[in-house]
Write a protein that holds these residues in place. Structure first.
Motif, PDB file in Angstrom:
ATOM      1  N   MET A   1       0.855  -1.194   0.000  1.00 11.83           N
ATOM      2  CA  MET A   1       0.000   0.000   0.000  1.00 11.83           C
ATOM      3  C   MET A   1       0.889   1.241   0.000  1.00 11.83           C
ATOM      4  O   MET A   1       1.915   1.285   0.692  1.00 11.83           O
ATOM      5  CB  MET A   1      -0.906   0.001   1.228  1.00 11.83           C
ATOM      6  CG  MET A   1      -1.790  -1.241   1.344  1.00 11.83           C
ATOM      7  SD  MET A   1      -3.257  -1.173   0.310  1.00 11.83           S
ATOM      8  CE  MET A   1      -4.344  -0.277   1.393  1.00 11.83           C
ATOM      9  N   ASP A   2       0.505   2.242  -0.766  1.00 11.73           N
ATOM     10  CA  ASP A   2       1.287   3.462  -0.914  1.00 11.73           C
ATOM     11  C   ASP A   2       1.307   4.243   0.404  1.00 11.73           C
ATOM     12  O   ASP A   2       0.269   4.747   0.846  1.00 11.73           O
ATOM     13  CB  ASP A   2       0.667   4.304  -2.025  1.00 11.73           C
ATOM     14  CG  ASP A   2       1.430   5.592  -2.281  1.00 11.73           C
ATOM     15  OD1 ASP A   2       2.476   5.795  -1.628  1.00 11.73           O
ATOM     16  OD2 ASP A   2       0.970   6.389  -3.124  1.00 11.73           O
ATOM     17  N   PRO A   3       2.472   4.384   1.061  1.00 10.08           N
ATOM     18  CA  PRO A   3       2.517   5.103   2.337  1.00 10.08           C
ATOM     19  C   PRO A   3       2.162   6.578   2.217  1.00 10.08           C
ATOM     20  O   PRO A   3       1.715   7.189   3.191  1.00 10.08           O
ATOM     21  CB  PRO A   3       3.963   4.906   2.798  1.00 10.08           C
ATOM     22  CG  PRO A   3       4.734   4.606   1.565  1.00 10.08           C
ATOM     23  CD  PRO A   3       3.795   3.865   0.665  1.00 10.08           C
ATOM     24  N   VAL A   4       2.351   7.147   1.047  1.00  5.19           N
ATOM     25  CA  VAL A   4       1.996   8.556   0.848  1.00  5.19           C
ATOM     26  C   VAL A   4       0.492   8.762   0.979  1.00  5.19           C
ATOM     27  O   VAL A   4       0.022   9.809   1.441  1.00  5.19           O
ATOM     28  CB  VAL A   4       2.490   9.049  -0.529  1.00  5.19           C
ATOM     29  CG1 VAL A   4       2.028  10.472  -0.809  1.00  5.19           C
ATOM     30  CG2 VAL A   4       4.006   8.963  -0.599  1.00  5.19           C
ATOM     31  N   ARG A   5      -0.276   7.750   0.625  1.00  9.86           N
ATOM     32  CA  ARG A   5      -1.736   7.850   0.672  1.00  9.86           C
ATOM     33  C   ARG A   5      -2.310   7.355   1.995  1.00  9.86           C
ATOM     34  O   ARG A   5      -3.526   7.309   2.146  1.00  9.86           O
ATOM     35  CB  ARG A   5      -2.339   7.049  -0.487  1.00  9.86           C
ATOM     36  CG  ARG A   5      -2.058   7.646  -1.859  1.00  9.86           C
ATOM     37  CD  ARG A   5      -2.521   6.713  -2.981  1.00  9.86           C
ATOM     38  NE  ARG A   5      -3.876   6.249  -2.750  1.00  9.86           N
ATOM     39  CZ  ARG A   5      -4.238   4.954  -2.769  1.00  9.86           C
ATOM     40  NH1 ARG A   5      -3.333   4.019  -2.984  1.00  9.86           N
ATOM     41  NH2 ARG A   5      -5.486   4.613  -2.558  1.00  9.86           N
ATOM     42  N   ASN A   6      -1.455   7.005   2.943  1.00 12.22           N
ATOM     43  CA  ASN A   6      -1.941   6.536   4.243  1.00 12.22           C
ATOM     44  C   ASN A   6      -2.834   7.617   4.866  1.00 12.22           C
ATOM     45  O   ASN A   6      -2.379   8.730   5.146  1.00 12.22           O
ATOM     46  CB  ASN A   6      -0.747   6.251   5.156  1.00 12.22           C
ATOM     47  CG  ASN A   6      -1.146   5.544   6.441  1.00 12.22           C
ATOM     48  OD1 ASN A   6      -2.228   5.761   6.984  1.00 12.22           O
ATOM     49  ND2 ASN A   6      -0.259   4.699   6.944  1.00 12.22           N
ATOM     50  N   PRO A   7      -4.118   7.314   5.102  1.00 16.72           N
ATOM     51  CA  PRO A   7      -5.051   8.365   5.528  1.00 16.72           C
ATOM     52  C   PRO A   7      -5.075   8.635   7.031  1.00 16.72           C
ATOM     53  O   PRO A   7      -5.739   9.579   7.477  1.00 16.72           O
ATOM     54  CB  PRO A   7      -6.405   7.812   5.082  1.00 16.72           C
ATOM     55  CG  PRO A   7      -6.248   6.322   5.211  1.00 16.72           C
ATOM     56  CD  PRO A   7      -4.811   6.035   4.845  1.00 16.72           C
ATOM     57  N   PHE A   8      -4.384   7.833   7.819  1.00 15.19           N
ATOM     58  CA  PHE A   8      -4.510   7.927   9.273  1.00 15.19           C
ATOM     59  C   PHE A   8      -3.545   8.975   9.841  1.00 15.19           C
ATOM     60  O   PHE A   8      -2.492   9.255   9.260  1.00 15.19           O
ATOM     61  CB  PHE A   8      -4.296   6.563   9.909  1.00 15.19           C
ATOM     62  CG  PHE A   8      -5.363   5.588   9.529  1.00 15.19           C
ATOM     63  CD1 PHE A   8      -6.593   5.597  10.165  1.00 15.19           C
ATOM     64  CD2 PHE A   8      -5.149   4.674   8.504  1.00 15.19           C
ATOM     65  CE1 PHE A   8      -7.594   4.719   9.787  1.00 15.19           C
ATOM     66  CE2 PHE A   8      -6.150   3.789   8.123  1.00 15.19           C
ATOM     67  CZ  PHE A   8      -7.377   3.810   8.763  1.00 15.19           C
ATOM     68  N   ALA A   9      -3.930   9.537  10.996  1.00 13.41           N
ATOM     69  CA  ALA A   9      -3.183  10.651  11.582  1.00 13.41           C
ATOM     70  C   ALA A   9      -2.937  10.409  13.063  1.00 13.41           C
ATOM     71  O   ALA A   9      -3.591  11.008  13.914  1.00 13.41           O
ATOM     72  CB  ALA A   9      -3.947  11.958  11.372  1.00 13.41           C
ATOM     73  N   PRO A  10      -1.982   9.524  13.402  1.00 12.26           N
ATOM     74  CA  PRO A  10      -1.721   9.232  14.816  1.00 12.26           C
ATOM     75  C   PRO A  10      -0.772  10.228  15.474  1.00 12.26           C
ATOM     76  O   PRO A  10       0.297   9.875  15.960  1.00 12.26           O
ATOM     77  CB  PRO A  10      -1.093   7.836  14.759  1.00 12.26           C
ATOM     78  CG  PRO A  10      -0.366   7.817  13.450  1.00 12.26           C
ATOM     79  CD  PRO A  10      -1.176   8.677  12.512  1.00 12.26           C
ATOM     80  N   GLY A  11      -1.145  11.486  15.485  1.00 14.34           N
ATOM     81  CA  GLY A  11      -0.319  12.516  16.115  1.00 14.34           C
ATOM     82  C   GLY A  11      -1.067  13.157  17.270  1.00 14.34           C
ATOM     83  O   GLY A  11      -2.291  13.036  17.377  1.00 14.34           O
ATOM     84  N   ALA A  12      -0.341  13.840  18.138  1.00 12.32           N
ATOM     85  CA  ALA A  12      -0.954  14.508  19.284  1.00 12.32           C
ATOM     86  C   ALA A  12      -1.834  15.644  18.805  1.00 12.32           C
ATOM     87  O   ALA A  12      -1.345  16.647  18.276  1.00 12.32           O
ATOM     88  CB  ALA A  12       0.125  15.029  20.220  1.00 12.32           C
ATOM     89  N   GLY A  13      -3.147  15.491  18.956  1.00  9.68           N
ATOM     90  CA  GLY A  13      -4.075  16.533  18.543  1.00  9.68           C
ATOM     91  C   GLY A  13      -4.301  16.626  17.052  1.00  9.68           C
ATOM     92  O   GLY A  13      -4.993  17.531  16.583  1.00  9.68           O
ATOM     93  N   ALA A  14      -3.719  15.700  16.268  1.00 10.67           N
ATOM     94  CA  ALA A  14      -3.892  15.733  14.814  1.00 10.67           C
ATOM     95  C   ALA A  14      -5.322  15.349  14.456  1.00 10.67           C
ATOM     96  O   ALA A  14      -5.881  14.396  15.002  1.00 10.67           O
ATOM     97  CB  ALA A  14      -2.905  14.783  14.146  1.00 10.67           C
ATOM     98  N   GLN A  15      -5.912  16.099  13.530  1.00 14.20           N
ATOM     99  CA  GLN A  15      -7.282  15.818  13.128  1.00 14.20           C
ATOM    100  C   GLN A  15      -7.347  14.509  12.345  1.00 14.20           C
ATOM    101  O   GLN A  15      -6.646  14.346  11.346  1.00 14.20           O
ATOM    102  CB  GLN A  15      -7.816  16.961  12.253  1.00 14.20           C
ATOM    103  CG  GLN A  15      -8.143  18.225  13.023  1.00 14.20           C
ATOM    104  CD  GLN A  15      -9.403  18.094  13.866  1.00 14.20           C
ATOM    105  OE1 GLN A  15     -10.299  17.315  13.557  1.00 14.20           O
ATOM    106  NE2 GLN A  15      -9.484  18.868  14.933  1.00 14.20           N
ATOM    107  N   PRO A  16      -8.167  13.551  12.800  1.00 10.87           N
ATOM    108  CA  PRO A  16      -8.294  12.293  12.059  1.00 10.87           C
ATOM    109  C   PRO A  16      -9.127  12.500  10.802  1.00 10.87           C
ATOM    110  O   PRO A  16      -9.892  13.468  10.710  1.00 10.87           O
ATOM    111  CB  PRO A  16      -9.038  11.399  13.066  1.00 10.87           C
ATOM    112  CG  PRO A  16      -9.877  12.342  13.863  1.00 10.87           C
ATOM    113  CD  PRO A  16      -9.054  13.604  13.972  1.00 10.87           C
TER     114      PRO A  16
END
Length: 395
Positions: A1-16
């Motif tokens: 799967m293309d990592p550039v297109r990874n839709p998830f946002a596991p960051g502190a306060g990052a908008q999912p």
């Protein structure tokens, strides 16, 4: 799967990519803000919950919603080493400057800026960390008593009058409110209470750890009647599934049902963990659909990332004694646990451990859901403690 297109946002306060399961609360806050804009009574809102449930993300989305509706907002985060006046003064200045550009609110907004000048000038003696530009000379007798409770009340009152003159409302969005010292918290509650009594369009939307409810009650006895407390917990199963499936489908890809169920089970529905597992599952998959085997492979790297970041940053803030206390809690399970049981596990007296427990509460590592009980503020921290301090050497 293309990592550039990874839709998830596991960051502190990052908008999912998918804010699942929060629509009803967003609507409730929208209604409350609109009511106060129209001069009708509405309670301020407190988002309380453990770490990693998405409080910061939700707070920012609520602020975006408010701004889209024409509400004037300010957004601050309360760290452990900053005073409330220092946090509020700069964004209040910006809000008042914005309001002053509205012709019908200019006079009230300028008076608010004069109040801010008096507020800063007097309180800078007490709170040395206040740094803000001043646009007008202070008005003698306006927010310049040098008493935080009286001066903050006058300042918020003037800001509310300016917002009302402009036909809008002022939303105060504050994250990590549990770190505000009790006297300063009391001053904020008093100011909001006065604004409510005068039907001024000022509303607080704040987020904090579960102990915030008790802290507000200790600050002012009437505080609990002023706020609607929204407990932000793990997502229910269906919302948790949507948080995984919809972003993947939004990229034109698929994930097997059993893979989704495994992620929901492993994360227990906690928003931050859902984003972490979703991201690692995407990267682990060679092609669509993402399979159960991909999720199992991703679990190893997801846990390693959490251990090195989300969990470790909190662990590193603790002293050796505090780590032993946390490890004893983990030995007993997820919790909450009786203070006596933790003391027994450590072979010590409850009274000798009281300072350690108090320090951990101040650091936001644990909280007391009931008298004599202690619980982790971070989900799954018991599992991490057993991984990072294995065996029995910690005793």
């Amino acid at each position: 799967m293309d990592p550039v297109r990874n839709p998830f946002a596991p960051g502190a306060g990052a908008q999912p990519p998918e804010l699942a399961g929060r629509d009803e609360l967003r609507r409730d806050v929208e209604i409350a803000l609109e009511r106060i804009r129209r001069g009708r009574p509405a309670k301020s809102v407190m988002l309380v919950g453990l770490r990693g449930v998405g409080k910061t993300v939700l707070l920012d989305r609520l602020r975006d919603d408010a701004e889209a509706d024409g509400i004037y907002t300010l957004r601050v985060e309360a760290p452990e080493d900053r005073s409330l006046p220092a946090l509020l003064a700069p964004p209040l200045r910006l809000a008042l400057l914005r309001l002053s550009r509205t012709e019908r609110a200019r006079e009230a907004a300028v008076r608010g800026l004069r109040a801010l000048a008096g507020f800063v000038g007097k309180l800078k003696v007490t709170f040395h960390d206040i740094e803000v530009g001043l646009d007008f000379e202070p008005e003698p007798g306006l927010a310049d008593n040098g008493d935080l409770e009286l001066d903050l009340l006058a300042l918020i009152e003037q800001a509310g009058l300016a917002a009302r003159a402009a036909g809008t409302a002022l939303g105060l969005f504050i994250d990590e409110l549990q770190y505000v010292p009790e006297p300063q918290l009391a001053a904020l509650v008093t100011a909001l209470h006065r604004a409510s009594q005068r039907q001024l369009p000022v509303m607080l939307v704040a987020a904090g750890l579960p102990q915030l409810r008790a802290q507000l009650g200790q600050a002012k006895s009437y505080a609990e009647r002023m706020f609607d407390f929204a407990t932000i917990g793990p997502l229910p199963p269906e919302a948790a599934r949507q948080a995984i499936v919809r972003p993947i489908e939004g990229e034109g890809e698929r994930i097997d049902d059993d893979a989704v169920e495994r992620i929901v089970e492993l994360t227990e529905g906690y928003a931050y963990f859902l984003q972490t597992w979703g991201s690692h599952a995407w990267d682990a998959a060679q092609c669509s659909p993402i399979t159960l085997a991909d999720v199992d492979k991703a679990t190893v790297t997801a846990r390693a990332e959490l251990d090195d970041g989300f969990f470790r940053v909190r662990f590193d803030r603790c002293t050796p004694k505090e780590r032993r206390y946390l490890r004893a809690m983990a030995e007993l399970g997820a919790g909450p646990h009786r203070s006596g049981d933790i003391a027994d596990c450590l072979g010590e007296k409850v009274t000798s451990l009281a300072p350690v427990r108090s320090a951990l509460i101040r650091k936001g590592m644990v909280w007391s859901p009931a008298h004599g009980d202690t619980a982790f503020t971070v989900p799954m921290f018991d599992q991490f403690m057993r991984r990072i301090m294995p065996g029995q050497d910690w005793r």
